[in-house]
Structures are given as C-alpha cells and as structure tokens.
Design an enzyme around this catalytic site. Structure first.
Site, PDB file in Angstrom:
ATOM      1  N   LYS A   1       0.858  -1.200   0.000  1.00 48.46           N
ATOM      2  CA  LYS A   1       0.000   0.000   0.000  1.00 48.46           C
ATOM      3  C   LYS A   1       0.892   1.248   0.000  1.00 48.46           C
ATOM      4  CE  LYS A   1      -3.275   2.513   2.877  1.00 48.46           C
ATOM      5  NZ  LYS A   1      -3.971   2.570   4.158  1.00 48.46           N
TER       6      LYS A   1
ATOM      7  N   GLU B   1      -8.623   6.182   7.568  1.00 47.68           N
ATOM      8  CA  GLU B   1      -7.182   6.364   7.411  1.00 47.68           C
ATOM      9  C   GLU B   1      -6.410   5.155   7.946  1.00 47.68           C
ATOM     10  OE1 GLU B   1      -5.243   8.335   5.863  1.00 47.68           O
ATOM     11  OE2 GLU B   1      -6.495  10.021   5.256  1.00 47.68           O
TER      12      GLU B   1
END
Ligand code: FAD
Length: 512
Positions: free
Chosen positions: A92, A354
């Site tokens: 990621k 987040e």
C-alpha cells in the site's frame, strides 16, 4: 511511590500478564510483550497467558495499515516475504479518495512527500507560490508514491537519495495476521487458553481484577490484565464501568457492511475510498481477493440502501453475503483503569478511513512497554499512559473529521450537515491557519505529519490564500526551472520499477 487507592491497587511487582482476546489486538500484544519482556532477567521474568473464546470469535475485518507496521514486524524479527505470503498481503503506497472533495474528483493521500521541505518552509509553500504565478503542475507531480501508485508499480528501495524513498504499508488479511502472530507468540512461551470469560474475581470485592473466571469454572489469575476483548470491552467496561466518550456528533457513521469479492486482474498498490451519498466505500486489494465495505450512517441510510450501494459498486463478483457491523465512534474514558489496560477495539473506535486502528494497537503496546509497571502499578504511570493515549486518539479523530468537514458536495443532507458542523476547536484552528498562509503545526503524538495534512486539505479544495515569505527566495524563472527539474528527478526511477504484481511474484516465487 505515590499511589491513589482508587486508581492503583496493585503495588506488587508484575509477574503475570493476562491478555483477554485473540483478535489482531490480542495477538499483536502477546507477540510484542513476549519479545520485549522476554529479554528481562530471570528474576523479573513475566509470564503471559492469552484467553480467547472460539464461541465468540474475532471481528475479522481490518485489512489496511500505515507504514509503522513495518517497524512492528521488524522488532519481532519477521521476514517480510514470509509475512506477505502468510497473510496474503499486498503493498500500500497511498489511499485514493474519490468523490470526497467534489463528485468526479479524486486525490491521493500518499505516504510519501512532495518535493523537499526546507527548514521553516515546506514544499507546499513553493507550490502555492507557483500556482499563484500560473505555473502548471499538480502538487502530487513531485511525489514518487503517487507516481508509482498511478502506474501500478512498486519496488522497495529506488536509490540512495532519500528523495526516492517510497514509504509503504500493507493490505493484509488480519485474521491470518493474528494466526501468524499466534504461532510466533506460542513459540516464545505465551500460553493460550480457550474459554469464555463469564465473570472475574476482584480484590476485596470491588478492587483490582485478580482472576478471570471462565464459563466452565476455570480461573486465570494475573497481576496485569490487557483487555483485547473487542467492542464488548469485557473488563474495561463491563467489569470496571470506565465509561465511554461518544464522538458520533462529529463522526455520524455507525455501521459498516463488508463483503469480499474476486481479485482484479491487476493488483493496485493503494486503497480506494469512494464517497457515496451517506458514507464511503473501501476497496482493498489482497493477493487472493478484494476486501470491500461501506461505512455509513444509519441516520441517513437504511441497511437495504447500503446493500444496494455496496453491491451496485462492486467491480468484481461478490464471494460471500454482505455482513453488517455496528459501532459507536469514541473512546473509553480511560484506556488504563486500575490493573486493566484496554487495547484494540475495547479502547475505542475510529472508522477505518485512514487505516489507523491497527496502528493504534501498535502504539498502545509500545506505550505500555515504555511505561511498564515492572515494580507495581502507580497513579503516575496510569496518568501518563492515559494522557498520551487520549491526545493521540483525538488527533487522529480530528484528521478523520477533516475529510468529512472539508467536503465540497451539495448532493445530500449527510454531506451538507457535515460541511456545516462545528468541528473541534484544535481542528478549526488548524484549518484556518492553513487556509490563510499554508501554516501547519505538527502536534506531538500526531502520527500524521505535515505532508499528510497538506494533501488532504488541498485534495479537498482548501488551498492556502498565501504562502511563507521564504518561498519568495527564488526568482520566478528559477522557481519554474527548479520545479520542472524536481518533477523529472522524482519520476526518474519509474521506468525501472516492476509492476506491483511482478514485484510480489518475484518476492513470493508464485503468481500473486
Ligand atoms: P476482535 O477481533 O473483536 O477480538 C476480540 C477477541 O476477544 C476475540 O478473540 C474474542 O473471542 C475475545 N473475547 C471477547 N469476549 C470474550 C469473552 N467474554 N471471553 C473470552 N474471549 C472473549 N483497522 C485497521 O487498522 N485497518 C482497517 O482497514 C480496518 N478496517 C476496519 C473495518 C471495519 C468495518 C471495522 C469495524 C474495523 C476495522 N479496523 C481496521 C479495526 C480492526 O478490525 C481492529 O482494530 C482489529 O481487528 C482489532 O480488533 P480486536 O482484536 O480489538 O477485537
């Protein structure tokens, strides 16, 4: 040592830690405590027992992380390739936020940085000046994480110059990660006990917890108890009644619907967060499938509507029936109460916008190790632990609120309400300072650094009206030239980078 009777009854040295819960929080706690406390001398050796209930199970969601997870694995001495293989993980580099600012627009919150920051004058000030001069180029053109994410490429180190650093995290199957850490912890001597806690034994009636009492009558005694029992908060709430601070007036989403789907032909090295009428959808690529879900507010969206939105936006076939998860955003009033420390979902809940929950687990264990009550629990240790935990969680809360509040959407009551709501004072101050002249203040304990705040603020349309005077240093021609050179420099490694899938295949020796 100064102790208050109410807060801290355990004055004896801690010799046995009992962890209640075998989800991500429980096994991360067991692994790190076993690794770090295992290095103490024989006289100070601490036994660790973890109790988990097969009947209750784990929450089984939570797939996206942020870069500090690498440090966690590194402290444990975990081999990255083995970890990626065992947890079906992918890389990621960023989160792509779609339709958050305005419908049809998107931006990336990357783990990278745009350009180089100078002392007292970060890169975004130069970019703001360039923008005012009409120099073309997006703020993200200077960010290698963004460039690689867009190109679907990845390799960990791209050069000796820090300008080419590409901080990254992982998407993984958190249930597999838990099992991976269970094997690790058991190898280090952690004892696992299966059973459901029905009651506890407390000192002199209502004092510290002395032992967990299981449904079959077995007792598990300890000196310090880590409550990793998830949203139930079996010890911190049900037994100690610590109380909960509710933040749903700022973050009204209270449900998630999750469903796995088939993997895409190409694995994106970023998470997608797509805003819809009353919430947002995540799409997380793993090696073997995509994780998908919709986070929504039941005040603005029924479960049936949520299912329609989620299933209607899946890009690959669903592999299971959607599952609904209820939650209440907020935090336990004290993360450490008496001889119980709450870690994981028992300590509070912030939606996964987040990807911060697993980080909060890591940070909580690290904090506990810093403040570990080897010689007995004191009010000072409890106070310091709770102070830091509270600030840390509030700062992440504010960052998440920013995403909602700074929306430019007019299409639904949900977004209009959030745009108009009064935000916490600290956040209001931050937004106003940035909007005026790009000033960003880094708070201690804020995991999100200046570039993160700058990306989300500007990505959602809050562009500074002015910039720091130091950005006037170069002439207009110099600024133009420097920015063009920087964009070229940043993009230089791209040609050499393999695709994300090729990288995983090479590392794992098998098709991802
Ligand atoms: P759980 O997984 O619920 O584990 C609780 C444990 O306690 C279980 O083992 C259970 O058996 C045990 N237990 C409970 N009661 C008893 C009892 N009475 N007796 C014995 N045992 C008991 N985090 C991220 O970082 N990234 C993400 O992308 C992300 N996505 C999320 C999406 C959603 C929709 C939700 C809800 C959360 C997400 N999270 C994410 C958070 C993440 O899932 C959790 O932080 C993480 O899984 C830790 O959960 P836990 O271990 O605290 O609780």
């Amino acid at each position: 040592m100064n102790k208050t009777q109410e807060d801290a009854n355990v004055t004896r040295p801690i010799r046995k830690v009992v962890i209640l819960g075998g989800g991500t929080a429980g096994w991360m706690t067991a692994a790190l405590l076993a690794k770090v406390l295992g290095a103490t001398t024989q006289e100070r050796r601490i036994a660790i027992e973890l109790v988990e209930s097969d009947d209750i199970g784990i929450i089984g969601v939570g797939e996206a992380t942020i870069p500090p997870i690498q440090q966690f694995n590194a402290v444990l001495g975990i081999d990255e390739a083995e970890f990626l293989r065992e947890t079906k993980a992918t890389i990621k580099l960023a989160i792509r936020f779609e339709n958050w600012g305005a419908i049809g627009e998107s931006y990336y919150h990357t783990f990278g940085t745009a350009g180089r920051n100078l002392p007292f004058c970060s890169f975004h000030h130069f970019w703001t000046r360039a923008r005012q001069l009409g120099i073309e180029g997006s703020y993200w053109d200077f960010d290698l994480n963004y460039l690689s994410a867009q190109a679907g490429k990845f390799a960990p180190t791209t050069g000796n110059d820090p300008i080419w650093d590409m901080p990254y995290a992982y998407h993984f199957d958190s249930a597999l990660y838990g099992q991976f850490l269970r094997r690790y912890s058991e190898r280090l001597g952690v004892v696992r006990t299966e059973g459901t806690v029905r009651d506890v034994q407390r000192a002199a009636g209502v004092g510290d917890i002395m032992a967990l009492v299981l449904a079959d009558g077995r007792q598990v005694a300890g000196d310090l108890f880590i409550d990793c029992s998830g949203g139930r908060g079996v010890l911190i709430q049900q037994q100690l009644g610590t109380g909960y601070e509710d933040w749903s007036h700022w973050l009204p989403c209270d449900r998630a619907m999750a469903v796995p789907s088939q993997r895409h032909a190409q694995t994106a090295p970023f998470t997608r967060s797509i805003a819809h009428g009353a919430g947002w959808q995540w799409q997380i690529p793993l090696q073997h499938r995509n994780g998908n879900g919709l986070v929504y507010s039941s005040r603005f969206c029924s479960d049936d509507e949520a299912a329609q939105v989620l299933l209607g936006h899946l890009e690959t076939s669903a592999l299971d029936e959607p599952r609904i998860i209820h939650f209440r955003t907020g935090r336990t009033r004290r993360q450490w109460n008496r001889n119980v420390v709450a870690i994981g979902l028992s300590s509070g809940f912030l939606e996964p916008l987040e990807s911060t929950s697993i980080y909060l687990i890591q940070s909580a264990i690290t904090r506990l190790l810093h403040l570990f009550p080897h010689d007995g629990i004191t009010a000072q240790l409890i106070g310091e632990y709770n102070r830091q935990s509270q600030i840390e969680m509030e700062l992440i809360r504010d960052f998440i609120i920013l995403h909602y509040h700074a929306n430019q959407r007019r299409d639904s009551a949900f977004w209009r309400d959030l745009r108009q709501m009064e935000v916490p004072e600290r956040l209001a101050r931050k937004i106003a300072l940035f909007a005026a002249n790009g000033t960003l203040v880094q708070d201690q304990y804020d995991i999100f650094m200046e570039p993160s705040w700058a990306q989300v603020l500007m990505g959602q349309g809050i562009v500074p009206a002015d910039y720091h005077p130091l950005a006037d240093g170069p002439s207009e021609a110099q600024l133009r030239r420097q920015l063009a050179q920087l964009a070229q420099l940043k993009a230089r490694p791209l040609d050499q980078l393999p695709s994300h899938d090729d990288y995983l295949q090479r590392l794992l020796g098998q098709p991802a």
